[in-house]
Scaffold this active site. Structure first.
Site, PDB file in Angstrom:
ATOM      1  N   GLU A 204       0.817  -1.220   0.000  1.00  0.00           N
ATOM      2  CA  GLU A 204       0.000   0.000   0.000  1.00  0.00           C
ATOM      3  C   GLU A 204       0.847   1.265   0.000  1.00  0.00           C
ATOM      4  O   GLU A 204       0.346   2.360   0.244  1.00  0.00           O
ATOM      5  CB  GLU A 204      -0.957  -0.022   1.195  1.00  0.00           C
ATOM      6  CG  GLU A 204      -1.899  -1.221   1.119  1.00  0.00           C
ATOM      7  CD  GLU A 204      -2.914  -1.274   2.243  1.00  0.00           C
ATOM      8  OE1 GLU A 204      -2.885  -0.400   3.123  1.00  0.00           O
ATOM      9  OE2 GLU A 204      -3.749  -2.191   2.229  1.00  0.00           O
ATOM     10  N   LYS A 336     -15.580  -1.470   2.123  1.00  0.00           N
ATOM     11  CA  LYS A 336     -14.791  -2.003   1.010  1.00  0.00           C
ATOM     12  C   LYS A 336     -15.770  -2.643   0.035  1.00  0.00           C
ATOM     13  O   LYS A 336     -16.438  -3.615   0.390  1.00  0.00           O
ATOM     14  CB  LYS A 336     -13.801  -3.063   1.511  1.00  0.00           C
ATOM     15  CG  LYS A 336     -12.711  -2.521   2.425  1.00  0.00           C
ATOM     16  CD  LYS A 336     -11.903  -3.677   3.002  1.00  0.00           C
ATOM     17  CE  LYS A 336     -10.657  -3.190   3.722  1.00  0.00           C
ATOM     18  NZ  LYS A 336      -9.993  -4.289   4.446  1.00  0.00           N
TER      19      LYS A 336
END
EC number: 4.2.1.11
Length: 424
Positions: A204, A336
Protein backbone atom coordinates in the site's frame (compact mmCIF):
# COMPACT_ATOMS: atom_id res chain seq x y z
CA UNK A 1 -31.47 4.85 -24.24
CA UNK A 2 -29.75 3.39 -21.15
CA UNK A 3 -30.52 -0.27 -21.85
CA UNK A 4 -27.52 -2.58 -21.47
CA UNK A 5 -26.45 -3.79 -24.92
CA UNK A 6 -23.14 -5.52 -24.18
CA UNK A 7 -20.93 -6.59 -21.28
CA UNK A 8 -17.31 -7.59 -21.80
CA UNK A 9 -15.19 -8.92 -18.93
CA UNK A 10 -11.47 -9.64 -19.07
CA UNK A 11 -8.67 -10.81 -16.81
CA UNK A 12 -6.17 -8.04 -15.97
CA UNK A 13 -3.48 -7.72 -13.28
CA UNK A 14 -3.71 -5.89 -9.96
CA UNK A 15 -0.96 -3.98 -8.14
CA UNK A 16 0.47 -7.21 -6.70
CA UNK A 17 0.71 -8.88 -10.10
CA UNK A 18 -2.28 -11.12 -9.42
CA UNK A 19 -5.20 -11.50 -11.83
CA UNK A 20 -8.41 -9.58 -11.26
CA UNK A 21 -11.61 -8.90 -13.17
CA UNK A 22 -12.23 -5.83 -15.33
CA UNK A 23 -15.67 -5.23 -16.85
CA UNK A 24 -16.88 -2.94 -19.65
CA UNK A 25 -20.62 -2.26 -19.85
CA UNK A 26 -22.08 -0.72 -23.04
CA UNK A 27 -25.46 1.02 -23.27
CA UNK A 28 -27.84 1.63 -26.15
CA UNK A 29 -26.82 5.29 -26.50
CA UNK A 30 -23.12 4.33 -26.88
CA UNK A 31 -22.14 5.13 -23.28
CA UNK A 32 -19.56 2.84 -21.69
CA UNK A 33 -18.53 2.22 -18.09
CA UNK A 34 -15.39 0.33 -17.04
CA UNK A 35 -14.54 -1.01 -13.58
CA UNK A 36 -11.70 -3.11 -12.20
CA UNK A 37 -12.12 -5.12 -9.00
CA UNK A 38 -9.68 -4.89 -6.05
CA UNK A 39 -8.51 -7.77 -3.82
CA UNK A 40 -7.45 -8.01 -0.15
CA UNK A 41 -4.49 -9.67 1.65
CA UNK A 42 -5.97 -9.86 5.17
CA UNK A 43 -9.54 -10.93 4.46
CA UNK A 44 -12.33 -11.33 6.98
CA UNK A 45 -13.94 -14.75 7.36
CA UNK A 46 -17.37 -13.23 6.71
CA UNK A 47 -16.51 -11.50 3.40
CA UNK A 48 -18.16 -12.22 0.06
CA UNK A 49 -16.08 -14.74 -1.89
CA UNK A 50 -13.77 -13.98 -4.82
CA UNK A 51 -13.96 -16.70 -7.43
CA UNK A 52 -10.46 -18.00 -8.29
CA UNK A 53 -9.70 -20.74 -10.82
CA UNK A 54 -7.28 -22.96 -8.89
CA UNK A 55 -4.88 -25.13 -10.91
CA UNK A 56 -1.41 -24.16 -12.13
CA UNK A 57 -2.22 -21.03 -14.09
CA UNK A 58 -1.22 -17.90 -12.13
CA UNK A 59 -0.50 -20.29 -9.21
CA UNK A 60 -4.23 -20.92 -8.83
CA UNK A 61 -5.21 -17.25 -8.75
CA UNK A 62 -6.62 -16.90 -12.28
CA UNK A 63 -10.10 -15.41 -12.69
CA UNK A 64 -11.19 -16.93 -16.01
CA UNK A 65 -14.23 -18.56 -14.35
CA UNK A 66 -15.41 -15.19 -13.02
CA UNK A 67 -14.79 -13.58 -16.44
CA UNK A 68 -16.74 -16.39 -18.11
CA UNK A 69 -19.61 -15.92 -15.63
CA UNK A 70 -19.86 -12.22 -16.57
CA UNK A 71 -19.63 -12.79 -20.32
CA UNK A 72 -22.28 -15.54 -20.37
CA UNK A 73 -24.61 -16.12 -17.42
CA UNK A 74 -24.69 -12.59 -16.01
CA UNK A 75 -25.01 -10.90 -19.41
CA UNK A 76 -27.78 -13.32 -20.43
CA UNK A 77 -29.69 -12.39 -17.26
CA UNK A 78 -29.34 -8.60 -17.30
CA UNK A 79 -28.75 -7.70 -20.97
CA UNK A 80 -31.48 -5.32 -22.17
CA UNK A 81 -32.24 -4.01 -18.68
CA UNK A 82 -32.03 -0.30 -17.89
CA UNK A 83 -28.66 0.59 -16.33
CA UNK A 84 -30.36 3.26 -14.22
CA UNK A 85 -32.13 0.52 -12.23
CA UNK A 86 -29.01 -0.22 -10.16
CA UNK A 87 -30.72 -1.83 -7.15
CA UNK A 88 -32.90 -4.09 -9.32
CA UNK A 89 -29.92 -5.27 -11.39
CA UNK A 90 -27.75 -5.88 -8.32
CA UNK A 91 -30.57 -7.91 -6.75
CA UNK A 92 -30.98 -9.92 -9.96
CA UNK A 93 -27.27 -10.82 -9.95
CA UNK A 94 -27.38 -11.77 -6.25
CA UNK A 95 -30.44 -13.98 -6.87
CA UNK A 96 -28.77 -15.50 -9.94
CA UNK A 97 -25.75 -16.42 -7.82
CA UNK A 98 -28.01 -18.03 -5.24
CA UNK A 99 -25.47 -18.34 -2.40
CA UNK A 100 -25.25 -16.25 0.80
CA UNK A 101 -21.68 -15.09 -0.01
CA UNK A 102 -21.67 -14.83 -3.83
CA UNK A 103 -19.40 -17.87 -4.08
CA UNK A 104 -20.97 -19.42 -7.20
CA UNK A 105 -20.50 -16.57 -9.69
CA UNK A 106 -17.94 -14.76 -7.53
CA UNK A 107 -18.17 -11.39 -5.77
CA UNK A 108 -15.42 -10.27 -8.16
CA UNK A 109 -17.70 -10.98 -11.15
CA UNK A 110 -20.82 -9.38 -9.65
CA UNK A 111 -19.01 -6.30 -8.32
CA UNK A 112 -17.21 -5.62 -11.61
CA UNK A 113 -20.55 -5.56 -13.41
CA UNK A 114 -22.29 -3.55 -10.66
CA UNK A 115 -19.68 -0.75 -10.68
CA UNK A 116 -19.35 -0.67 -14.47
CA UNK A 117 -23.14 -0.31 -14.81
CA UNK A 118 -23.13 2.73 -12.49
CA UNK A 119 -20.28 4.29 -14.46
CA UNK A 120 -22.03 3.69 -17.79
CA UNK A 121 -25.28 5.18 -16.44
CA UNK A 122 -23.35 8.20 -15.11
CA UNK A 123 -21.79 8.76 -18.52
CA UNK A 124 -25.20 8.44 -20.21
CA UNK A 125 -26.62 11.09 -17.87
CA UNK A 126 -23.66 13.41 -18.48
CA UNK A 127 -22.74 13.42 -14.79
CA UNK A 128 -19.51 12.58 -12.97
CA UNK A 129 -19.85 9.34 -10.97
CA UNK A 130 -19.87 11.05 -7.54
CA UNK A 131 -22.79 13.26 -8.62
CA UNK A 132 -24.73 10.43 -10.32
CA UNK A 133 -24.48 8.18 -7.25
CA UNK A 134 -24.64 10.86 -4.55
CA UNK A 135 -27.09 13.37 -5.99
CA UNK A 136 -26.95 17.15 -5.49
CA UNK A 137 -25.72 16.97 -1.88
CA UNK A 138 -22.48 15.12 -2.68
CA UNK A 139 -19.84 17.74 -1.92
CA UNK A 140 -17.79 16.59 1.09
CA UNK A 141 -14.14 15.76 0.38
CA UNK A 142 -12.85 13.06 2.75
CA UNK A 143 -9.94 13.27 5.17
CA UNK A 144 -7.34 10.82 3.84
CA UNK A 145 -6.04 8.15 6.24
CA UNK A 146 -2.55 7.74 4.81
CA UNK A 147 -0.85 4.46 5.59
CA UNK A 148 2.84 5.35 6.03
CA UNK A 149 4.20 2.49 8.18
CA UNK A 150 3.18 -1.12 7.52
CA UNK A 151 3.43 -4.24 9.66
CA UNK A 152 1.45 -7.45 10.10
CA UNK A 153 0.26 -9.22 6.95
CA UNK A 154 1.31 -6.24 4.79
CA UNK A 155 5.01 -6.41 5.68
CA UNK A 156 7.90 -8.73 6.44
CA UNK A 157 8.91 -7.11 9.74
CA UNK A 158 8.28 -7.68 13.48
CA UNK A 159 5.55 -5.01 13.91
CA UNK A 160 2.31 -6.78 14.89
CA UNK A 161 -0.14 -4.05 13.84
CA UNK A 162 -0.83 -3.81 10.12
CA UNK A 163 -1.07 -0.06 9.47
CA UNK A 164 0.01 3.23 11.00
CA UNK A 165 -1.75 6.14 9.31
CA UNK A 166 -1.64 9.93 9.38
CA UNK A 167 -4.80 12.05 9.08
CA UNK A 168 -4.22 15.68 7.98
CA UNK A 169 -7.36 17.09 9.61
CA UNK A 170 -5.87 20.60 9.82
CA UNK A 171 -5.76 21.05 6.04
CA UNK A 172 -8.12 23.51 4.38
CA UNK A 173 -8.90 21.28 1.41
CA UNK A 174 -8.00 17.93 -0.14
CA UNK A 175 -5.15 19.42 -2.19
CA UNK A 176 -3.51 20.74 0.99
CA UNK A 177 -4.21 17.46 2.80
CA UNK A 178 -2.37 15.51 0.10
CA UNK A 179 0.54 17.97 0.24
CA UNK A 180 0.80 17.69 4.05
CA UNK A 181 0.72 13.91 3.83
CA UNK A 182 3.38 13.87 1.13
CA UNK A 183 5.68 16.11 3.18
CA UNK A 184 5.38 13.89 6.26
CA UNK A 185 5.86 10.75 4.14
CA UNK A 186 9.13 12.06 2.65
CA UNK A 187 10.31 13.33 6.05
CA UNK A 188 9.64 9.87 7.53
CA UNK A 189 11.66 8.30 4.73
CA UNK A 190 14.65 10.50 5.66
CA UNK A 191 14.24 9.75 9.38
CA UNK A 192 14.08 5.99 8.81
CA UNK A 193 17.03 6.07 6.43
CA UNK A 194 19.13 8.10 8.90
CA UNK A 195 18.54 5.39 11.52
CA UNK A 196 19.62 2.66 9.09
CA UNK A 197 16.14 1.32 8.32
CA UNK A 198 15.01 -0.07 4.98
CA UNK A 199 12.80 2.38 3.05
CA UNK A 200 11.33 0.02 0.47
CA UNK A 201 7.55 0.34 0.27
CA UNK A 202 4.93 -2.36 0.80
CA UNK A 203 1.68 -3.27 -0.98
CA UNK A 204 0.00 0.00 0.00
CA UNK A 205 3.01 2.28 -0.44
CA UNK A 206 3.99 2.54 3.24
CA UNK A 207 7.42 1.79 4.70
CA UNK A 208 8.07 -1.52 6.48
CA UNK A 209 11.01 -0.83 8.83
CA UNK A 210 12.31 -3.50 11.22
CA UNK A 211 10.84 -1.88 14.33
CA UNK A 212 9.91 -4.03 17.32
CA UNK A 213 6.70 -2.44 18.55
CA UNK A 214 3.75 -0.15 17.89
CA UNK A 215 5.16 2.60 20.19
CA UNK A 216 8.47 2.53 18.23
CA UNK A 217 6.54 3.10 14.97
CA UNK A 218 4.40 5.82 16.55
CA UNK A 219 7.48 7.63 17.90
CA UNK A 220 8.98 7.77 14.38
CA UNK A 221 5.71 9.18 13.04
CA UNK A 222 5.47 11.84 15.79
CA UNK A 223 9.03 12.97 15.04
CA UNK A 224 8.35 13.09 11.29
CA UNK A 225 5.16 15.14 11.70
CA UNK A 226 7.07 17.68 13.80
CA UNK A 227 10.11 17.78 11.49
CA UNK A 228 7.78 18.41 8.52
CA UNK A 229 6.56 21.51 10.37
CA UNK A 230 3.21 20.23 11.69
CA UNK A 231 1.78 19.76 15.17
CA UNK A 232 0.75 16.23 16.16
CA UNK A 233 -2.71 16.34 17.72
CA UNK A 234 -3.48 19.66 16.06
CA UNK A 235 -2.68 19.68 12.32
CA UNK A 236 -2.18 15.95 12.00
CA UNK A 237 -3.56 12.96 13.91
CA UNK A 238 -2.76 9.26 13.78
CA UNK A 239 -4.82 6.15 13.00
CA UNK A 240 -4.09 2.46 13.56
CA UNK A 241 -5.28 -0.66 11.78
CA UNK A 242 -4.36 -3.47 14.16
CA UNK A 243 -5.87 -6.23 11.96
CA UNK A 244 -5.92 -8.14 15.22
CA UNK A 245 -7.80 -11.17 13.85
CA UNK A 246 -4.45 -12.06 12.24
CA UNK A 247 -2.77 -12.58 15.65
CA UNK A 248 -5.77 -13.79 17.70
CA UNK A 249 -5.02 -17.39 18.65
CA UNK A 250 -6.95 -19.61 21.07
CA UNK A 251 -8.78 -16.67 22.60
CA UNK A 252 -5.64 -14.58 23.16
CA UNK A 253 -3.75 -11.85 21.30
CA UNK A 254 -0.24 -13.05 20.45
CA UNK A 255 1.99 -10.00 19.86
CA UNK A 256 5.06 -11.84 18.57
CA UNK A 257 7.02 -8.71 17.69
CA UNK A 258 6.53 -7.34 21.19
CA UNK A 259 7.08 -10.77 22.76
CA UNK A 260 3.87 -10.97 24.76
CA UNK A 261 0.46 -12.59 24.81
CA UNK A 262 -2.58 -10.66 26.05
CA UNK A 263 -6.05 -11.66 27.21
CA UNK A 264 -8.85 -9.69 25.46
CA UNK A 265 -9.27 -7.31 28.43
CA UNK A 266 -5.52 -6.60 28.53
CA UNK A 267 -5.46 -6.05 24.75
CA UNK A 268 -8.25 -3.47 25.05
CA UNK A 269 -6.33 -1.76 27.87
CA UNK A 270 -3.12 -1.72 25.82
CA UNK A 271 -4.95 0.04 22.97
CA UNK A 272 -6.51 2.49 25.45
CA UNK A 273 -2.99 3.30 26.75
CA UNK A 274 -1.82 4.05 23.19
CA UNK A 275 -4.88 6.24 22.53
CA UNK A 276 -4.17 8.19 25.73
CA UNK A 277 -0.44 8.57 25.04
CA UNK A 278 -0.50 9.46 21.31
CA UNK A 279 -2.88 11.63 19.21
CA UNK A 280 -4.67 8.52 17.89
CA UNK A 281 -8.20 9.32 16.68
CA UNK A 282 -9.01 6.08 14.88
CA UNK A 283 -8.39 2.40 15.67
CA UNK A 284 -9.50 -0.19 13.14
CA UNK A 285 -9.97 -3.87 14.02
CA UNK A 286 -8.52 -3.31 17.49
CA UNK A 287 -10.10 -6.62 18.49
CA UNK A 288 -10.62 -9.82 16.47
CA UNK A 289 -13.59 -10.29 14.13
CA UNK A 290 -15.48 -12.70 16.42
CA UNK A 291 -14.32 -11.33 19.80
CA UNK A 292 -17.54 -9.37 20.41
CA UNK A 293 -16.86 -9.18 24.17
CA UNK A 294 -13.39 -7.74 23.58
CA UNK A 295 -14.91 -5.20 21.19
CA UNK A 296 -17.46 -4.19 23.83
CA UNK A 297 -14.67 -3.70 26.41
CA UNK A 298 -12.65 -1.56 23.98
CA UNK A 299 -15.72 0.50 23.02
CA UNK A 300 -16.55 1.14 26.68
CA UNK A 301 -12.94 2.21 27.35
CA UNK A 302 -12.31 4.66 24.49
CA UNK A 303 -15.39 4.78 22.23
CA UNK A 304 -16.33 8.26 23.47
CA UNK A 305 -13.06 9.84 22.26
CA UNK A 306 -11.74 7.56 19.50
CA UNK A 307 -13.21 6.25 16.26
CA UNK A 308 -13.36 2.44 16.51
CA UNK A 309 -13.65 1.03 13.01
CA UNK A 310 -15.01 -2.44 12.27
CA UNK A 311 -13.46 -3.94 9.14
CA UNK A 312 -13.21 -7.74 9.59
CA UNK A 313 -15.90 -7.26 12.27
CA UNK A 314 -18.55 -5.85 9.90
CA UNK A 315 -17.19 -6.72 6.39
CA UNK A 316 -19.31 -3.94 4.81
CA UNK A 317 -22.35 -6.07 5.66
CA UNK A 318 -25.47 -4.25 6.89
CA UNK A 319 -26.73 -7.30 8.83
CA UNK A 320 -23.47 -7.67 10.80
CA UNK A 321 -23.37 -3.91 11.31
CA UNK A 322 -26.90 -3.94 12.77
CA UNK A 323 -25.78 -6.67 15.22
CA UNK A 324 -22.87 -4.45 16.28
CA UNK A 325 -25.10 -1.40 16.69
CA UNK A 326 -27.49 -3.41 18.93
CA UNK A 327 -24.59 -4.62 21.09
CA UNK A 328 -22.99 -1.17 21.27
CA UNK A 329 -19.67 -2.27 19.79
CA UNK A 330 -17.42 -0.03 17.66
CA UNK A 331 -18.71 3.29 16.30
CA UNK A 332 -17.60 3.16 12.66
CA UNK A 333 -17.58 0.84 9.66
CA UNK A 334 -14.87 0.37 7.07
CA UNK A 335 -16.43 0.24 3.61
CA UNK A 336 -14.79 -2.00 1.01
CA UNK A 337 -16.85 -2.56 -2.11
CA UNK A 338 -15.47 -6.06 -2.70
CA UNK A 339 -16.23 -7.28 0.84
CA UNK A 340 -19.94 -7.22 0.07
CA UNK A 341 -19.76 -7.41 -3.72
CA UNK A 342 -22.22 -4.89 -5.18
CA UNK A 343 -22.65 -1.11 -5.28
CA UNK A 344 -26.18 -1.02 -3.86
CA UNK A 345 -25.24 -3.18 -0.85
CA UNK A 346 -22.20 -0.93 -0.25
CA UNK A 347 -24.40 2.18 -0.23
CA UNK A 348 -26.86 0.41 2.09
CA UNK A 349 -24.06 -0.30 4.60
CA UNK A 350 -23.03 3.39 4.63
CA UNK A 351 -26.65 4.49 5.10
CA UNK A 352 -27.18 1.98 7.93
CA UNK A 353 -24.06 3.33 9.67
CA UNK A 354 -25.02 6.98 9.28
CA UNK A 355 -28.57 6.39 10.56
CA UNK A 356 -27.15 4.83 13.75
CA UNK A 357 -24.67 7.67 14.30
CA UNK A 358 -21.73 5.52 13.21
CA UNK A 359 -19.12 6.95 10.85
CA UNK A 360 -18.08 5.26 7.58
CA UNK A 361 -14.61 5.10 6.05
CA UNK A 362 -14.34 4.34 2.31
CA UNK A 363 -11.43 1.97 1.70
CA UNK A 364 -9.15 0.43 -0.91
CA UNK A 365 -7.69 -3.09 -0.70
CA UNK A 366 -4.02 -4.07 -0.66
CA UNK A 367 -4.40 -5.44 -4.20
CA UNK A 368 -5.56 -2.41 -6.20
CA UNK A 369 -5.66 -1.18 -9.80
CA UNK A 370 -5.63 2.22 -11.51
CA UNK A 371 -9.45 2.28 -11.06
CA UNK A 372 -10.36 5.29 -8.89
CA UNK A 373 -14.06 4.54 -8.27
CA UNK A 374 -13.72 4.64 -4.47
CA UNK A 375 -12.67 8.32 -4.63
CA UNK A 376 -16.02 9.12 -6.27
CA UNK A 377 -17.90 6.89 -3.82
CA UNK A 378 -16.28 8.62 -0.83
CA UNK A 379 -17.65 11.94 -2.09
CA UNK A 380 -20.98 10.43 -3.22
CA UNK A 381 -21.68 9.09 0.28
CA UNK A 382 -20.37 12.20 2.12
CA UNK A 383 -18.59 9.72 4.41
CA UNK A 384 -15.82 12.19 5.23
CA UNK A 385 -12.93 9.72 5.35
CA UNK A 386 -11.01 7.61 2.85
CA UNK A 387 -8.34 5.02 3.31
CA UNK A 388 -6.35 4.55 0.14
CA UNK A 389 -2.76 3.95 1.07
CA UNK A 390 0.39 5.98 1.16
CA UNK A 391 1.89 8.71 -1.00
CA UNK A 392 3.68 6.23 -3.26
CA UNK A 393 2.55 3.73 -5.95
CA UNK A 394 0.31 4.91 -8.75
CA UNK A 395 -2.45 2.45 -7.76
CA UNK A 396 -2.85 4.50 -4.54
CA UNK A 397 -2.22 7.94 -6.04
CA UNK A 398 -4.91 7.37 -8.69
CA UNK A 399 -7.46 7.86 -5.90
CA UNK A 400 -5.82 10.97 -4.40
CA UNK A 401 -5.49 12.51 -7.86
CA UNK A 402 -9.17 11.82 -8.56
CA UNK A 403 -10.15 13.54 -5.28
CA UNK A 404 -8.12 16.60 -6.34
CA UNK A 405 -10.02 16.63 -9.66
CA UNK A 406 -13.39 16.25 -7.92
CA UNK A 407 -12.59 19.14 -5.58
CA UNK A 408 -11.76 21.27 -8.62
CA UNK A 409 -15.03 20.24 -10.35
CA UNK A 410 -17.06 21.13 -7.25
CA UNK A 411 -15.46 24.57 -7.03
CA UNK A 412 -16.89 26.74 -4.23
CA UNK A 413 -19.37 23.95 -3.35
CA UNK A 414 -16.52 21.72 -2.17
CA UNK A 415 -16.09 21.23 1.58
CA UNK A 416 -13.23 19.33 3.27
CA UNK A 417 -14.29 17.14 6.21
CA UNK A 418 -11.24 18.15 8.30
CA UNK A 419 -11.84 18.44 12.05
CA UNK A 420 -15.50 17.42 11.76
CA UNK A 421 -14.37 13.77 11.93
CA UNK A 422 -12.91 14.16 15.46
CA UNK A 423 -14.83 12.45 18.28
CA UNK A 424 -15.38 13.94 21.72
Amino acid sequence: MTAITDIIAREILDSRGNPTVEVDVYLEDGSMGRAAVPSGASTGAHEAVELRDGGKRYLGKGVEKAVEAVNTEIFDAIGGFDAENQIQIDQMMIALDGTPNKSRLGANAILGVSLAIAKAAAEASGLPLYRYVGGPNAHLLPVPMMNIINGGAHADNPIDFQEFMILPVGAENIREAVRMGSEVFHTLKKELSAQGHNTNVGDEGGFAPGLESAPAALDFIMKSIEKAGYRPGEDMYVGLDCASTEFFKDGKYVLEGEGRTLEPGAMAEYLAELVNKYPIISVEDGMAEDDWEGWKTLTDLVGNKCQLVGDDLFVTNSARLRDGIKMGVANSILVKVNQIGSLSETLDAVETAHKAGYTAVMSHRSGETEDSTIADLAVATNCGQIKTGSLARSDRLAKYNQLIRIEEMLGPQAAYAGRSILRG
